[in-house]
Design an enzyme around this catalytic site. Structure first.
Site, PDB file in Angstrom:
ATOM      1  N   LYS A 183      -2.847 -38.562 -17.478  1.00  0.00           N
ATOM      2  CA  LYS A 183      -2.690 -37.995 -16.283  1.00  0.00           C
ATOM      3  C   LYS A 183      -2.750 -39.001 -15.209  1.00  0.00           C
ATOM      4  CE  LYS A 183      -1.520 -33.667 -17.547  1.00  0.00           C
ATOM      5  NZ  LYS A 183      -1.294 -34.088 -18.977  1.00  0.00           N
TER       6      LYS A 183
HETATM    7  C1  LIG Z   1       1.602 -28.598 -17.851  1.00  0.00           C
HETATM    8  C2  LIG Z   1       0.121 -28.826 -18.443  1.00  0.00           C
HETATM    9  N1  LIG Z   1      -0.290 -27.784 -18.613  1.00  0.00           N
HETATM   10  C3  LIG Z   1      -1.593 -27.897 -19.249  1.00  0.00           C
HETATM   11  C4  LIG Z   1      -1.996 -28.941 -19.909  1.00  0.00           C
HETATM   12  C5  LIG Z   1      -3.424 -29.102 -20.712  1.00  0.00           C
HETATM   13  O1  LIG Z   1      -4.359 -29.832 -20.239  1.00  0.00           O
HETATM   14  P1  LIG Z   1      -5.470 -30.524 -21.171  1.00  0.00           P
HETATM   15  O2  LIG Z   1      -4.474 -31.553 -21.826  1.00  0.00           O
HETATM   16  O3  LIG Z   1      -6.344 -31.043 -20.247  1.00  0.00           O
HETATM   17  O4  LIG Z   1      -6.014 -29.649 -21.898  1.00  0.00           O
HETATM   18  C6  LIG Z   1      -1.301 -30.066 -19.653  1.00  0.00           C
HETATM   19  C7  LIG Z   1      -1.716 -31.378 -20.147  1.00  0.00           C
HETATM   20  O5  LIG Z   1      -2.177 -31.925 -21.080  1.00  0.00           O
HETATM   21  C8  LIG Z   1      -0.064 -29.933 -19.001  1.00  0.00           C
HETATM   22  O6  LIG Z   1       0.680 -31.249 -18.882  1.00  0.00           O
END
Ligand SMILES: Cc1ncc(COP(=O)(O)O)c(C=O)c1O
Length: 370
Positions: A183
């Site tokens: 990110k």
């Molecule tokens: C659009 C979106 N939603 C949710 C997530 C979930 O986040 P995490 O990986 O921190 O659980 C991500 C990324 O990983 C994402 O790109």
């Protein structure tokens, strides 16, 4: 030998080490002062009244759903083109994701199709701010208000992205950011819940902390989970926050260069900047030659990324989701979308190499005169 160029890598160095050293020296590793400091920095950045750090963005989405009492028998509308975590969080909460197509201009809900996905079971709409664009929150809010439905913004990719001047994740009832390794800024893993509502904030804190309102207390008001943050994540996150503005600036320069040199060969993905203040997390283009181009770049040690696989096609989804619309736009974007290397650390020489390799591909394979 030609060096490998990754599509994305985090910008981490001695600054993260400096913050991490504080944690090691303090010996306090579970969430404490640095986590609070990180939450405060996020509140300042976004303007949210509450920011609750959790172990990852998926857990953050899950907590929002639970805090809003969304569960079995309920439906939540999600866009068909997103990382699967958006819909998985809904399934984890026991509710059913309803998939809706997206629109080309902002990569979020197709507003015409969105309203027809609403039924008497719909409890929430989950707009996703994809690839550094913002969803059209005014229009989505109008629809949500008309039907008395909650909005949970998935701004996992939206750190630093604003919609008409307001930070993404702070416009709906609740919002979520992610700090996964790829990110804009990262904590390794990590997520944050944003809300202005005191009661929802309290519920989220309890949900992440075994159902209690503070640590060190062993009487639990509700049943909860352990989604807590760590001081190590906070340390990395604080260093990343120090760098956020230069990361955003650099990614914008990378985008400008790609668009200038390649914009006549492929369709760049650019938001309407009168609505979105974007962050070019990735620079992406659409081309019918995506697959071939991607293989060509791979053979030249240049890593790229394709777009998310549309949720309606996911092998793990059958009757556990509702296909609420047709999906022309999400399918087209998946079949044509390619994200080029977009790391903060991408050198001028490497970007020139990528640009020349893309031009070389079009010249030799597609009969396009450069
Ligand atoms: C659009 C979106 N939603 C949710 C997530 C979930 O986040 P995490 O990986 O921190 O659980 C991500 C990324 O990983 C994402 O790109």
């Amino acid at each position: 030998m030609t060096s490998f160029i990754p599509q994305i890598e985090p910008y981490i160095n001695e600054l993260e080490l400096k913050y991490l050293t504080q944690v090691v020296e303090s010996t306090y590793v579970t969430e404490n002062k640095l986590t609070k400091e990180f939450e405060d920095r996020i509140k300042k950045l976004t303007g949210a009244k509450h920011a609750i750090a959790v172990c990852n963005g998926t857990a953050a989405l899950f907590c929002c759903l639970k805090a809003l009492d969304i569960g079995p028998g309920d439906e939540v509308i999600v866009p068909n083109l997103t990382f699967i975590a958006t819909a998985n969080a809904v399934i984890m909460a026991g509710a059913t994701p309803v998939l809706c197509d997206i629109q080309r201009q902002d990569l979020s809900f197709n507003l015409e199709k969105l309203e027809s996905c609403i039924t008497s079971k719909t409890k929430a709409i989950m707009p996703v701010h994809l690839y550094g664009f913002s969803a059209d929150m005014d229009e989505i809010s109008k629809i949500a208000n008309k039907h008395d439905i909650k909005i949970i913004e998935d701004a996992a990719q939206g750190v630093g992205v604003h919609y008409k001047g307001t930070h993404t994740g702070t416009i709906g009832d609740m919002g979520v950011l992610s700090f996964y390794g790829n990110k804009t800024i990262t904590c390794g893993e990590g997520g944050i819940i944003l809300t202005d509502d005191d009661e929802l904030s309290k519920r989220c804190y309890q949900l992440k902390n075994h159902g209690r309102s503070s640590k060190g207390v062993f009487v639990h008001e509700s049943v909860g989970y352990n989604f807590c943050f760590t001081e190590m994540q906070a340390a990395v996150g604080l260093a990343q926050m120090d760098k956020l503005m230069s990361i955003i600036h650099c990614k914008n320069l990378i985008k400008n260069k790609y668009v200038y040199h390649l914009g006549h060969l492929m369709e760049p993905l650019l938001p309407d900047e009168t609505i979105t203040t974007p962050v070019y997390w990735f620079t992406s283009f659409l081309t019918p030659h995506k697959k071939d181009l991607q293989s060509y770049l791979k053979s030249k040690s240049i890593q790229t990324r394709e777009f998310f696989y549309p949720l309606d096609k996911q092998p793990c989804y059958d009757s556990n989701v509702i296909r609420g619309s047709s999906f022309e736009v999400s399918h087209r974007l998946f079949s044509q979308g390619i994200s080029l290397p977009s790391s903060f650390g991408l050198s001028t020489q490497n970007q020139a190499r990528i640009i020349n390799t893309v031009k070389e591909y079009f010249k030799s394979h597609v009969e396009v005169n450069d």
